[in-house]
Scaffold this motif. Structure first.
Motif, PDB file in Angstrom:
ATOM      1  N   ALA A  98      63.656   6.789  36.659  1.00  0.00           N
ATOM      2  CA  ALA A  98      64.218   7.529  36.187  1.00  0.00           C
ATOM      3  C   ALA A  98      62.973   8.356  36.391  1.00  0.00           C
ATOM      4  O   ALA A  98      63.152   9.539  37.044  1.00  0.00           O
ATOM      5  N   THR A  99      61.312   8.524  37.017  1.00  0.00           N
ATOM      6  CA  THR A  99      60.536   9.333  37.603  1.00  0.00           C
ATOM      7  C   THR A  99      61.248   9.166  39.516  1.00  0.00           C
ATOM      8  O   THR A  99      60.850  10.752  39.293  1.00  0.00           O
ATOM      9  N   LEU A 100      61.649   8.693  40.242  1.00  0.00           N
ATOM     10  CA  LEU A 100      61.807   8.845  41.203  1.00  0.00           C
ATOM     11  C   LEU A 100      63.404   9.622  41.503  1.00  0.00           C
ATOM     12  O   LEU A 100      63.529  10.469  42.241  1.00  0.00           O
ATOM     13  N   ALA A 101      64.084   9.480  40.418  1.00  0.00           N
ATOM     14  CA  ALA A 101      65.410  10.151  39.954  1.00  0.00           C
ATOM     15  C   ALA A 101      64.909  11.796  39.597  1.00  0.00           C
ATOM     16  O   ALA A 101      64.923  13.221  40.401  1.00  0.00           O
ATOM     17  N   GLN A 102      64.243  12.156  39.235  1.00  0.00           N
ATOM     18  CA  GLN A 102      63.206  13.213  38.372  1.00  0.00           C
ATOM     19  C   GLN A 102      62.658  13.921  40.448  1.00  0.00           C
ATOM     20  O   GLN A 102      63.057  14.732  40.173  1.00  0.00           O
ATOM     21  N   ARG A 159      65.740   0.938  46.143  1.00  0.00           N
ATOM     22  CA  ARG A 159      66.071   1.102  47.380  1.00  0.00           C
ATOM     23  C   ARG A 159      66.535   2.262  48.902  1.00  0.00           C
ATOM     24  O   ARG A 159      66.877   2.650  49.357  1.00  0.00           O
ATOM     25  N   GLY A 160      68.038   2.033  47.925  1.00  0.00           N
ATOM     26  CA  GLY A 160      69.269   2.410  48.825  1.00  0.00           C
ATOM     27  C   GLY A 160      68.757   4.092  47.993  1.00  0.00           C
ATOM     28  O   GLY A 160      70.126   4.877  48.628  1.00  0.00           O
ATOM     29  N   GLY A 161      68.157   4.783  46.925  1.00  0.00           N
ATOM     30  CA  GLY A 161      68.514   5.591  46.195  1.00  0.00           C
ATOM     31  C   GLY A 161      69.536   5.921  45.196  1.00  0.00           C
ATOM     32  O   GLY A 161      69.512   6.958  44.785  1.00  0.00           O
ATOM     33  N   ASP A 162      70.107   4.248  44.977  1.00  0.00           N
ATOM     34  CA  ASP A 162      70.950   5.125  43.132  1.00  0.00           C
ATOM     35  C   ASP A 162      69.293   4.746  41.681  1.00  0.00           C
ATOM     36  O   ASP A 162      69.285   3.647  42.214  1.00  0.00           O
ATOM     37  N   TYR A 163      69.594   5.928  41.863  1.00  0.00           N
ATOM     38  CA  TYR A 163      69.200   6.583  40.497  1.00  0.00           C
ATOM     39  C   TYR A 163      69.381   6.177  39.476  1.00  0.00           C
ATOM     40  O   TYR A 163      69.209   6.487  38.178  1.00  0.00           O
ATOM     41  N   ALA A 164      70.818   6.519  39.285  1.00  0.00           N
ATOM     42  CA  ALA A 164      71.423   6.328  38.158  1.00  0.00           C
ATOM     43  C   ALA A 164      72.204   5.420  37.449  1.00  0.00           C
ATOM     44  O   ALA A 164      72.208   5.338  36.339  1.00  0.00           O
ATOM     45  N   THR A 165      72.007   4.668  38.002  1.00  0.00           N
ATOM     46  CA  THR A 165      72.449   3.144  37.247  1.00  0.00           C
ATOM     47  C   THR A 165      71.287   2.202  36.586  1.00  0.00           C
ATOM     48  O   THR A 165      70.101   1.645  37.771  1.00  0.00           O
ATOM     49  N   ARG A 172      64.745  17.820  46.375  1.00  0.00           N
ATOM     50  CA  ARG A 172      66.298  18.660  46.729  1.00  0.00           C
ATOM     51  C   ARG A 172      66.394  20.189  46.261  1.00  0.00           C
ATOM     52  O   ARG A 172      66.501  21.178  47.045  1.00  0.00           O
ATOM     53  N   ASP A 173      64.967  19.980  45.096  1.00  0.00           N
ATOM     54  CA  ASP A 173      65.063  21.167  44.982  1.00  0.00           C
ATOM     55  C   ASP A 173      64.648  22.156  45.630  1.00  0.00           C
ATOM     56  O   ASP A 173      64.843  23.743  46.133  1.00  0.00           O
ATOM     57  N   LEU A 174      63.127  22.141  46.333  1.00  0.00           N
ATOM     58  CA  LEU A 174      62.111  22.552  47.083  1.00  0.00           C
ATOM     59  C   LEU A 174      63.026  22.466  48.112  1.00  0.00           C
ATOM     60  O   LEU A 174      62.931  23.382  49.029  1.00  0.00           O
ATOM     61  N   LEU A 175      63.595  21.865  48.731  1.00  0.00           N
ATOM     62  CA  LEU A 175      64.318  22.066  49.721  1.00  0.00           C
ATOM     63  C   LEU A 175      65.971  22.811  49.912  1.00  0.00           C
ATOM     64  O   LEU A 175      65.537  23.672  51.154  1.00  0.00           O
ATOM     65  N   HIS A 176      66.149  22.683  49.042  1.00  0.00           N
ATOM     66  CA  HIS A 176      67.285  23.786  48.671  1.00  0.00           C
ATOM     67  C   HIS A 176      66.577  25.109  48.925  1.00  0.00           C
ATOM     68  O   HIS A 176      66.896  25.913  49.390  1.00  0.00           O
ATOM     69  N   ARG A 177      65.027  26.048  47.803  1.00  0.00           N
ATOM     70  CA  ARG A 177      64.608  26.823  47.927  1.00  0.00           C
ATOM     71  C   ARG A 177      64.236  26.737  48.964  1.00  0.00           C
ATOM     72  O   ARG A 177      64.284  27.913  49.587  1.00  0.00           O
ATOM     73  N   LEU A 178      63.703  26.226  50.472  1.00  0.00           N
ATOM     74  CA  LEU A 178      63.594  25.857  50.996  1.00  0.00           C
ATOM     75  C   LEU A 178      64.067  26.180  52.031  1.00  0.00           C
ATOM     76  O   LEU A 178      63.959  27.468  53.095  1.00  0.00           O
ATOM     77  N   VAL A 179      65.456  26.074  52.630  1.00  0.00           N
ATOM     78  CA  VAL A 179      66.390  26.084  53.186  1.00  0.00           C
ATOM     79  C   VAL A 179      66.776  27.745  52.634  1.00  0.00           C
ATOM     80  O   VAL A 179      67.180  28.804  53.606  1.00  0.00           O
TER      81      VAL A 179
END
Length: 447
Positions: A220-224, A192-198, A230-237
């Motif tokens: 893993a799905t949420l991390a992907q 819920r806090g956005g930590d998908y790595a642990t 983020r990639d989409l936002l980076h591309r948009l920016v």
């Protein structure tokens, strides 16, 4: 109420109540069957008492001296025997508890709770058809009561041992089941806090293990998806920056020469015109308008594409931005704490920092009604922190992020950072944290 109890309490409470009920039931059964058991155990002695009394009466009827025969019989009885002779003057018929002695070690409350059956027997002894006394059977129940007390202690001890053993097993089982559930709850909190790595430790029964595995798969799905976002936002920016750059180039290459030509023609017209008259005055007004358009064009170009970053570095560009703000809004006292190490940052990160400070100062100027503001941009380790604060009126509760800050929020998210807007101590704060490469130690310039 029941749902608020912990899992261990919900598990142990029914077990404890069950064992307590079993103990109470055992006591009730012991009390119930004690009466019949004592009666059955002493029934042969009661029959023997009647038989002895019948034989004594026959002997007394056939004896020449029945009184002497009776006295001889009474003297032959053992004083500790359950069968005794009681003369008529000896008192009323004995009750069930007459002569009842509490054995050593047996508490009074236990004896009082038992129902002692009426096992006493009083058979009349007759001499010449006259009742001279009774042959009484009054058993000593001390041994029986002690036996029942030992049985009750054994039952209680067995139930207590079973309770402890079952409670220990249940405690260990609850721990082995709750620990993976706790890991799962902590993992979901991290998700819920956005930590998908642990990852969540996979342990416990198969059902809980499956839940942990599904939660890890979800992470893993949420991390992907987060990375894709983020990639989409980076591309948009990046597309927005490309569009701003193209628009700035068009304004510079197309509008700039036109304005310069108009200004040059206007200057020539002013020089060729008489010093007085309507034509000279109109030419001067056109020249002033063209110069204003050129300044506006330069401000628009600066907002679309701040070339200072590429040429002079981020720290110098931010200082230039702050100087321009002071000239534009002299009524607002602006202070700053800018880390010189910002010059080591370039690319999209530098663009985002510059745009964020620019947008926040624009909001201070247009909407805050503030009299002072402070800009802070520092690097500590791998974290870049930006904070812009003012003592203005704050922000509407139903519109925390305006259009400009919403765009900044997208830029910050594209760089895996965080942006927040809050009100504290009668000041409004725009705070941003961005990941940055480790920068060299440098003194902080303050003004």
């Amino acid at each position: 109420m029941w749902q608020r109890l912990s899992f261990r309490t919900q598990l142990f409470l029914p077990l404890g109540m069950s064992f307590l009920a079993a103990l109470i039931m055992g006591g009730v059964l012991l009390q119930t069957f004690t009466t019949d058991q004592l009666a059955d155990e002493n029934e042969p002695a009661r029959r023997l008492t009647r038989t002895v009394a019948a034989a004594l009466n026959d002997t007394l009827r056939s004896s020449n001296n029945p009184q002497q025969t009776l006295e001889a019989f009474v003297h032959s009885l053992d004083i500790s025997s359950d069968i005794q002779f009681r003369a008529v003057a000896g008192g009323p018929k004995p009750s069930a508890r007459d002569g009842l002695r509490r054995p050593h070690g047996v508490p009074r409350w236990f004896v009082d709770r038992l129902t002692i059956p009426d096992m006493g027997v009083a058979v009349p002894v007759m001499i010449d058809d006259q009742r001279v006394g009774d042959l009484v059977f009054l058993p000593d129940l001390s041994a029986d009561l002690f036996e029942k007390w030992i049985g009750f202690l054994a039952l209680t001890s067995l139930i207590a041992m079973l309770m402890v053993l079952t409670g220990t097993i249940a405690y260990v089982f609850a721990g082995s089941a709750l620990r993976p559930l706790q890991y799962l709850a902590e993992g979901l909190t991290r998700l819920r806090g956005g930590d998908y790595a642990t990852p969540i430790p996979v342990a416990g029964p198969p059902e809980i293990r499956q839940s942990c595995e599904e939660a890890n798969a979800l992470a893993a799905t949420l991390a992907q998806l987060s990375q894709d976002n983020r990639d989409l936002l980076h591309r948009l920016v990046s597309l927005q920056d490309d569009e701003r750059r193209d628009l700035a180039r068009e304004l510079h290459d197309e509008l700039g020469p036109l304005l310069f030509g108009i200004r040059a023609g206007t200057i020539a017209l002013v020089e060729a015109s008489p010093s007085a008259g309507d034509l000279g005055s109109s030419a001067q007004e056109v020249l002033q308008s063209v110069e204003a358009l050129q300044q506006t064009n330069r401000r628009i170009l600066d907002r679309l594409r701040p070339l200072y970053i590429e040429e002079l570095g981020l720290e110098t560009s931010v200082q230039t931005l702050l100087r321009n703000f002071r000239r534009q809004a002299p009524h607002i006292g602006l202070t700053d704490t800018i880390d010189p190490a910002l010059n080591e940052i370039d690319g999209p990160l530098a663009q985002t920092v510059y745009r964020l400070i620019q947008e926040a100062l624009t909001n201070v100027l247009r909407h805050a009604g503030a009299s002072n503001a402070h800009v802070q941009a520092t690097i500590a380790g791998e974290v870049l922190t930006i904070e812009i604060s003012d003592n203005g009126s704050g922000f509407p509760e139903d519109n925390v992020f305006g259009r400009g800050l919403t765009g900044m929020h997208e830029r910050v998210r594209a760089l895996s950072g965080s942006l927040s807007l809050l009100r504290a101590d009668e000041r409004t704060y725009v705070r941003c944290r961005l990941p940055a490469e480790p920068a060299r130690e440098a003194p902080v310039a303050a003004s």
